[in-house]
Design an enzyme around this catalytic site. Structure first.
Site, short mmCIF file in Angstrom:
data_model
loop_
_atom_site.label_atom_id
_atom_site.label_comp_id
_atom_site.label_asym_id
_atom_site.label_seq_id
_atom_site.Cartn_x
_atom_site.Cartn_y
_atom_site.Cartn_z
N ARG A 90 68.57 -44.46 52.79
CA ARG A 90 69.95 -44.94 52.73
C ARG A 90 70.09 -46.13 51.76
O ARG A 90 71.12 -46.35 51.18
CB ARG A 90 70.36 -45.39 54.14
CG ARG A 90 71.83 -45.37 54.41
CD ARG A 90 72.19 -45.92 55.81
NE ARG A 90 71.21 -45.68 56.84
CZ ARG A 90 71.26 -44.66 57.72
NH1 ARG A 90 72.23 -43.80 57.67
NH2 ARG A 90 70.31 -44.52 58.64
N TYR A 91 69.04 -46.94 51.68
CA TYR A 91 69.05 -48.15 50.86
C TYR A 91 68.05 -48.00 49.73
O TYR A 91 67.05 -47.30 49.87
CB TYR A 91 68.66 -49.37 51.70
CG TYR A 91 69.53 -49.59 52.91
CD1 TYR A 91 70.75 -50.25 52.81
CD2 TYR A 91 69.14 -49.12 54.16
CE1 TYR A 91 71.55 -50.45 53.92
CE2 TYR A 91 69.93 -49.32 55.29
CZ TYR A 91 71.13 -49.98 55.16
OH TYR A 91 71.92 -50.18 56.25
N ARG A 94 64.20 -49.45 50.60
CA ARG A 94 63.54 -49.15 51.87
C ARG A 94 64.03 -47.82 52.41
O ARG A 94 65.12 -47.36 52.07
CB ARG A 94 63.78 -50.26 52.90
CG ARG A 94 65.25 -50.50 53.21
CD ARG A 94 65.44 -51.91 53.74
NE ARG A 94 66.82 -52.20 54.16
CZ ARG A 94 67.79 -52.57 53.33
NH1 ARG A 94 67.56 -52.68 52.04
NH2 ARG A 94 69.00 -52.83 53.78
N CYS A 103 60.54 -40.12 72.68
CA CYS A 103 60.58 -41.52 73.10
C CYS A 103 59.93 -41.62 74.48
O CYS A 103 59.85 -40.64 75.20
CB CYS A 103 62.02 -42.03 73.21
SG CYS A 103 62.90 -42.01 71.64
N CYS A 107 67.48 -43.59 76.24
CA CYS A 107 68.57 -44.53 76.54
C CYS A 107 69.87 -43.74 76.52
O CYS A 107 70.11 -42.93 75.62
CB CYS A 107 68.60 -45.62 75.48
SG CYS A 107 66.96 -46.36 75.20
N CYS A 110 71.98 -43.85 73.26
CA CYS A 110 71.21 -43.70 72.02
C CYS A 110 72.04 -43.13 70.88
O CYS A 110 72.74 -42.13 71.05
CB CYS A 110 70.01 -42.80 72.28
SG CYS A 110 69.08 -42.45 70.78
N ARG A 112 70.80 -41.68 68.34
CA ARG A 112 70.16 -40.43 67.87
C ARG A 112 69.98 -39.45 69.01
O ARG A 112 69.06 -38.64 69.03
CB ARG A 112 68.80 -40.73 67.21
CG ARG A 112 68.91 -41.59 65.98
CD ARG A 112 67.75 -41.40 65.01
NE ARG A 112 68.00 -42.18 63.82
CZ ARG A 112 67.36 -43.30 63.49
NH1 ARG A 112 66.38 -43.76 64.26
NH2 ARG A 112 67.68 -43.96 62.39
N ASP A 273 77.07 -47.80 68.58
CA ASP A 273 77.52 -46.76 67.65
C ASP A 273 78.41 -45.73 68.35
O ASP A 273 78.43 -45.64 69.58
CB ASP A 273 76.30 -46.06 67.04
CG ASP A 273 75.51 -47.00 66.15
OD1 ASP A 273 76.14 -47.63 65.28
OD2 ASP A 273 74.29 -47.12 66.34
N ASP A 310 76.73 -50.45 62.18
CA ASP A 310 76.39 -49.41 61.21
C ASP A 310 77.67 -48.63 60.93
O ASP A 310 78.24 -48.01 61.84
CB ASP A 310 75.30 -48.50 61.77
CG ASP A 310 73.92 -49.08 61.54
OD1 ASP A 310 73.46 -49.06 60.40
OD2 ASP A 310 73.33 -49.60 62.52
N LYS A 317 75.31 -51.34 56.69
CA LYS A 317 75.72 -52.20 57.80
C LYS A 317 76.86 -53.13 57.40
O LYS A 317 76.86 -53.65 56.27
CB LYS A 317 74.55 -53.05 58.27
CG LYS A 317 73.52 -52.27 59.06
CD LYS A 317 72.44 -53.17 59.63
CE LYS A 317 71.55 -52.38 60.57
NZ LYS A 317 70.99 -51.15 59.98
S1 SF4 Z 1 67.64 -45.91 71.53
FE1 SF4 Z 1 67.23 -43.70 71.23
S2 SF4 Z 1 65.53 -43.66 69.78
FE2 SF4 Z 1 65.56 -45.72 70.64
S3 SF4 Z 1 64.16 -45.67 72.42
FE3 SF4 Z 1 66.24 -45.27 73.19
S4 SF4 Z 1 66.37 -43.03 73.20
FE4 SF4 Z 1 64.65 -43.53 71.84
#
Ligand code: SF4
Length: 347
Positions: A90-91, A94, A103, A107, A110, A112, A273, A310, A317
């Site tokens: 994206r940048y 980096r 994971c 979460c 999340c 993603r 997000d 984001d 950002k």
């Molecule tokens: S935010 Fe998403 S990518 Fe990060 S630890 Fe939690 S579930 Fe995994």
């Protein structure tokens, strides 16, 4: 390493994290978005209170299947910036190297969530890793490589060591940054061997840990972080501003102070997000800015993360920290931490 994680509504009910009457409804949530709660995180959760700030982050909720119209499956535009599998570029200087889609925990907010913990092949294959490293080697402008996922620290020390060695051999890559939640949610994985494999002296190595509430900095988590820091790796933190978890000044202040006391520099506070089904966690930007001003009035400069958003679609950002500068050159006004404005230069 800890015992097996809880992964189904049935297991959550057995562990007293949900009422048995919710098993069926949460089965539909778990079929769409992965669930995992390590035994370490289970130990941090108060008994059965769904409003507990730790439970809220990890125990699935029926509201996850009610997306708002503006929420999307790829809120920060990873896909449009992915030239080949495993890379998000994206940048200019980096890029992200996504080694796995697994994971230790999942979460509920999340960004993603559509990709992590789902699908058949969750590890970057050997061929795909070769291609990703070739891409990095062919782009001399890449100064920093950020290992993310998923959570790279769920990989074996052997694989982490292999990636470290191969990246360190690319002359123009000067900085390796690992993004992880493992020291917080499964601290037993941060073994001496894992630390040795990532703590190369050939490159600058940073670890950015994801942590949202001061109770997540348990004694075990602090010891895991200390093992990394004592090996010479600077630690940074990333937190997400989450309604019902850390969206009050006392909690945010305690979190940032606890991080600094653990020798972790608060780096980013992310505005949540627009991931699908996460509206229950999102504050307004105005609320976030008020919290940041309160934090600044209360705590040392060391405790101040950048408050960032984001931009949906992958447009990098945006800095959301309220500006302390107003006016024109020659007649500026600047604001102090107590919200008082002063002329600059003084009149
Ligand atoms: S935010 Fe998403 S990518 Fe990060 S630890 Fe939690 S579930 Fe995994």
């Amino acid at each position: 390493m800890n015992k097996r994680a809880l992964r189904s509504p049935e297991e959550l009910a057995e562990a007293d994290l949900i009422e048995p009457a919710r098993i069926e409804a949460l089965g539909a949530v778990a079929a769409r978005y992965a669930v995992a709660i390590t035994s370490h995180v289970r130990g941090l959760i108060g008994g059965g209170d769904t409003n507990d700030p730790i439970a809220r982050q990890f125990v699935p909720n029926e509201a996850e299947l009610e997306p708002a119209s503006f929420e999307t499956t790829d809120p920060i535009g990873d896909e449009r910036h992915s030239p080949i599998e495993g890379i998000v570029h994206r940048y200019r200087d980096r890029l992200l190297l996504k080694l796995t889609r697994v994971c230790a925990v999942y979460c509920r907010f999340c960004f993603r969530r559509e990709t992590v913990g789902r699908g058949e092949s969750q590890m970057l294959s050997a061929n795909a890793l070769d291609a990703a490293l070739s891409y990095i080697a062919a782009h001399p402008e890449i100064w920093e490589v950020i290992m993310t996922g998923g959570d790279p620290f769920v990989l074996s020390p052997r694989r982490l060591g292999d990636v470290t060695t191969r990246l360190s051999a690319i002359e123009h890559v000067k900085v390796l940054r690992w993004h992880t939640r493992v020291p917080i949610v499964d601290p037993g994985r941060i073994t001496a061997r894992l630390v040795r494999t990532v703590a190369t002296r050939r490159r600058a190595v940073y670890v950015a840990i994801h942590v949202n509430h001061p109770r997540e900095l348990s004694p075990d988590a602090r010891r895991a972080c200390a093992r990394l820091i004592d090996a010479g790796i600077p630690l940074l933190s990333q937190s997400v501003l989450l309604r019902g978890v850390n969206d009050d000044p006392d909690t945010l202040e305690s979190l940032m102070r606890a991080l600094v006391e653990t020798r972790i520099k608060p780096y980013y506070l992310h505005h949540a997000d627009l991931a699908q089904g996460t509206a229950q966690f999102r504050t307004t930007i105005a609320e976030g800015q008020t919290l940041m001003r309160e934090l600044r009035a209360r705590a040392s400069g060391l405790c101040q993360p950048g408050y960032v958003l984001d931009i949906p679609g992958g447009h990098a950002k945006a800095n959301l920290v309220p500006s302390d500068l107003d006016g024109e050159p020659g007649s500026y006004r600047v604001r102090d931490s107590k919200d008082c404005w002063h002329s600059y230069p003084p009149q």
